[in-house]
Design a protein around this motif. Structure first.
Motif, PDB file in Angstrom:
ATOM      1  N   GLU A   1       0.826  -1.207   0.000  1.00 36.75           N
ATOM      2  CA  GLU A   1       0.000   0.000   0.000  1.00 36.75           C
ATOM      3  C   GLU A   1       0.861   1.259   0.000  1.00 36.75           C
ATOM      4  O   GLU A   1       0.520   2.254  -0.658  1.00 36.75           O
ATOM      5  N   MET A   2       1.968   1.228   0.725  1.00 34.97           N
ATOM      6  CA  MET A   2       2.825   2.406   0.813  1.00 34.97           C
ATOM      7  C   MET A   2       3.497   2.720  -0.523  1.00 34.97           C
ATOM      8  O   MET A   2       3.959   3.843  -0.738  1.00 34.97           O
ATOM      9  N   LEU A   3       3.538   1.748  -1.416  1.00 35.25           N
ATOM     10  CA  LEU A   3       4.087   1.988  -2.754  1.00 35.25           C
ATOM     11  C   LEU A   3       3.002   2.420  -3.737  1.00 35.25           C
ATOM     12  O   LEU A   3       3.307   2.839  -4.851  1.00 35.25           O
ATOM     13  N   GLY A   4       1.751   2.301  -3.315  1.00 34.12           N
ATOM     14  CA  GLY A   4       0.637   2.641  -4.204  1.00 34.12           C
ATOM     15  C   GLY A   4      -0.090   3.907  -3.822  1.00 34.12           C
ATOM     16  O   GLY A   4      -1.035   4.296  -4.507  1.00 34.12           O
ATOM     17  N   GLY A   5       0.351   4.546  -2.720  1.00 38.12           N
ATOM     18  CA  GLY A   5      -0.362   5.729  -2.258  1.00 38.12           C
ATOM     19  C   GLY A   5      -1.786   5.362  -1.907  1.00 38.12           C
ATOM     20  O   GLY A   5      -2.043   4.348  -1.260  1.00 38.12           O
ATOM     21  N   ASP A   6      -2.721   6.154  -2.334  1.00 42.28           N
ATOM     22  CA  ASP A   6      -4.138   5.861  -2.101  1.00 42.28           C
ATOM     23  C   ASP A   6      -4.796   5.330  -3.368  1.00 42.28           C
ATOM     24  O   ASP A   6      -6.001   5.476  -3.576  1.00 42.28           O
ATOM     25  N   THR A   7      -3.996   4.702  -4.213  1.00 39.98           N
ATOM     26  CA  THR A   7      -4.487   4.191  -5.490  1.00 39.98           C
ATOM     27  C   THR A   7      -4.335   2.682  -5.545  1.00 39.98           C
ATOM     28  O   THR A   7      -3.329   2.136  -5.098  1.00 39.98           O
ATOM     29  N   SER A   8      -5.333   2.008  -6.082  1.00 38.02           N
ATOM     30  CA  SER A   8      -5.262   0.554  -6.271  1.00 38.02           C
ATOM     31  C   SER A   8      -5.899   0.217  -7.615  1.00 38.02           C
ATOM     32  O   SER A   8      -6.527   1.063  -8.254  1.00 38.02           O
ATOM     33  N   PHE A   9      -5.723  -1.020  -8.039  1.00 38.89           N
ATOM     34  CA  PHE A   9      -6.381  -1.479  -9.258  1.00 38.89           C
ATOM     35  C   PHE A   9      -7.825  -1.877  -8.935  1.00 38.89           C
ATOM     36  O   PHE A   9      -8.106  -2.380  -7.845  1.00 38.89           O
ATOM     37  N   ARG A  10      -8.729  -1.640  -9.874  1.00 39.82           N
ATOM     38  CA  ARG A  10     -10.077  -2.176  -9.740  1.00 39.82           C
ATOM     39  C   ARG A  10      -9.989  -3.698  -9.711  1.00 39.82           C
ATOM     40  O   ARG A  10      -8.991  -4.289 -10.119  1.00 39.82           O
ATOM     41  N   SER A  11     -11.036  -4.348  -9.235  1.00 41.68           N
ATOM     42  CA  SER A  11     -11.016  -5.803  -9.143  1.00 41.68           C
ATOM     43  C   SER A  11     -10.850  -6.404 -10.537  1.00 41.68           C
ATOM     44  O   SER A  11     -11.369  -5.869 -11.530  1.00 41.68           O
ATOM     45  N   SER A  12     -10.124  -7.499 -10.604  1.00 42.56           N
ATOM     46  CA  SER A  12      -9.861  -8.139 -11.900  1.00 42.56           C
ATOM     47  C   SER A  12     -11.153  -8.596 -12.567  1.00 42.56           C
ATOM     48  O   SER A  12     -11.263  -8.580 -13.801  1.00 42.56           O
ATOM     49  N   SER A  13     -12.155  -8.992 -11.776  1.00 44.14           N
ATOM     50  CA  SER A  13     -13.429  -9.420 -12.368  1.00 44.14           C
ATOM     51  C   SER A  13     -14.161  -8.237 -13.006  1.00 44.14           C
ATOM     52  O   SER A  13     -14.827  -8.389 -14.042  1.00 44.14           O
ATOM     53  N   GLU A  14     -14.055  -7.041 -12.411  1.00 44.43           N
ATOM     54  CA  GLU A  14     -14.661  -5.850 -13.001  1.00 44.43           C
ATOM     55  C   GLU A  14     -14.001  -5.510 -14.331  1.00 44.43           C
ATOM     56  O   GLU A  14     -14.679  -5.203 -15.322  1.00 44.43           O
ATOM     57  N   ILE A  15     -12.678  -5.545 -14.351  1.00 45.57           N
ATOM     58  CA  ILE A  15     -11.937  -5.218 -15.569  1.00 45.57           C
ATOM     59  C   ILE A  15     -12.290  -6.205 -16.674  1.00 45.57           C
ATOM     60  O   ILE A  15     -12.553  -5.829 -17.821  1.00 45.57           O
ATOM     61  N   GLU A  16     -12.310  -7.491 -16.311  1.00 47.88           N
ATOM     62  CA  GLU A  16     -12.662  -8.519 -17.292  1.00 47.88           C
ATOM     63  C   GLU A  16     -14.091  -8.333 -17.779  1.00 47.88           C
ATOM     64  O   GLU A  16     -14.380  -8.456 -18.978  1.00 47.88           O
ATOM     65  N   GLY A  17     -15.007  -8.032 -16.850  1.00 47.20           N
ATOM     66  CA  GLY A  17     -16.407  -7.841 -17.221  1.00 47.20           C
ATOM     67  C   GLY A  17     -16.594  -6.692 -18.206  1.00 47.20           C
ATOM     68  O   GLY A  17     -17.362  -6.806 -19.170  1.00 47.20           O
ATOM     69  N   ASP A  18     -15.866  -5.590 -17.994  1.00 49.34           N
ATOM     70  CA  ASP A  18     -15.961  -4.451 -18.908  1.00 49.34           C
ATOM     71  C   ASP A  18     -15.515  -4.847 -20.316  1.00 49.34           C
ATOM     72  O   ASP A  18     -16.114  -4.432 -21.316  1.00 49.34           O
ATOM     73  N   GLN A  19     -14.455  -5.645 -20.380  1.00 49.56           N
ATOM     74  CA  GLN A  19     -13.948  -6.063 -21.693  1.00 49.56           C
ATOM     75  C   GLN A  19     -14.913  -7.025 -22.378  1.00 49.56           C
ATOM     76  O   GLN A  19     -15.119  -6.949 -23.598  1.00 49.56           O
ATOM     77  N   VAL A  20     -15.516  -7.921 -21.606  1.00 43.05           N
ATOM     78  CA  VAL A  20     -16.498  -8.854 -22.172  1.00 43.05           C
ATOM     79  C   VAL A  20     -17.679  -8.083 -22.753  1.00 43.05           C
ATOM     80  O   VAL A  20     -18.142  -8.360 -23.867  1.00 43.05           O
ATOM     81  N   TRP A  21     -18.176  -7.080 -22.007  1.00 47.87           N
ATOM     82  CA  TRP A  21     -19.308  -6.296 -22.496  1.00 47.87           C
ATOM     83  C   TRP A  21     -18.931  -5.499 -23.733  1.00 47.87           C
ATOM     84  O   TRP A  21     -19.753  -5.324 -24.652  1.00 47.87           O
ATOM     85  N   ALA A  22     -17.694  -5.010 -23.786  1.00 53.18           N
ATOM     86  CA  ALA A  22     -17.251  -4.271 -24.966  1.00 53.18           C
ATOM     87  C   ALA A  22     -17.258  -5.177 -26.196  1.00 53.18           C
ATOM     88  O   ALA A  22     -17.706  -4.767 -27.283  1.00 53.18           O
TER      89      ALA A  22
END
Length: 215
Positions: free
Chosen positions: A82-103
């Motif tokens: 977390e200290m290397l990412g600040g207050d930023t993280s990746f969205r969940s992998s299932s969300e990212i995959e879902g967006d691509q499937v819908w596209a």
């Protein structure tokens, strides 16, 4: 007061091995006589310097969370990341995959090429180009209740890799490119089968709801 300069931070994805090595360097548990101690010490120092200079972020993801929760010092490992990412993280992998499937689904229905947003900002929770906060607040959660399930899934994934390994070993002349092509094609077909399966489950579930509860 002068305005702060604009930021354009680079996003670096660290795999779990890198996170573990950095954690051991920072906690002094990496043996100094180990072959790669000097390398990981340099990596740790450079990444930390890059983060503090507002040039780099190394966000965490749900994949990292699942890997960390099976470790006895998982909270400490997560905090190091977390200290290397600040207050930023990746969205969940299932969300990212879902967006691509819908596209791809929209592209298929319309008969046009799918439009994918491949910008790194589209898969981040938080803002890439914000100055680091002076405070970092972290909320720990006890994952021990599901740690065994995560371990079991990991072992199952390892078992599923055995046929690929055996195939490669049996025919050493097989190129990496051809094996990768086969695996990617299999991945796609298995994903389609899985989505159809869950769509059918949802259809049956909706069909079993009494009419008075369905608008």
């Amino acid at each position: 007061m002068d305005e702060m300069p604009a930021l354009d931070k680079m996003i670096i994805y660290l795999d779990q091995l890198a996170i573990s090595q950095i954690f051991k360097i920072k906690t002094g548990t990496y043996p100094s006589e180990a072959p790669h101690h000097a390398f990981w010490t340099e990596v740790t120092n450079l990444l930390q310097q890059g983060v503090l200079l507002q040039q780099v972020l190394c966000p965490a993801s749900d994949i990292h969370r699942d890997e960390s929760m099976v470790f006895t010092r998982g909270d400490e490992l997560t905090l190091t990341h977390e200290m290397l990412g600040g207050d930023t993280s990746f969205r969940s992998s299932s969300e990212i995959e879902g967006d691509q499937v819908w596209a791809y689904l929209r592209g298929f229905v319309s008969g046009k090429e799918p439009i994918l947003d491949l910008s790194v900002d589209s898969i981040l929770d938080g803002h890439r180009n914000e100055w680091l906060s002076r405070l970092h607040i972290s909320a720990a959660m006890d994952w021990t209740g599901i740690a065994k399930d995560v371990r079991d899934r990991r072992e199952m994934s390892a078992d599923n890799m055995v046929p690929l390994y055996e195939r490669w070993r049996a025919d050493p002349k097989t190129s990496f490119k051809s094996v990768l092509k086969t695996e990617l094609e299999s991945f796609g077909s298995s994903r389609v089968t899985a989505y159809l399966h869950f769509a059918e489950m949802a259809r049956r579930g909706l069909g079993s709801i009494p009419n008075q509860f369905v608008e």
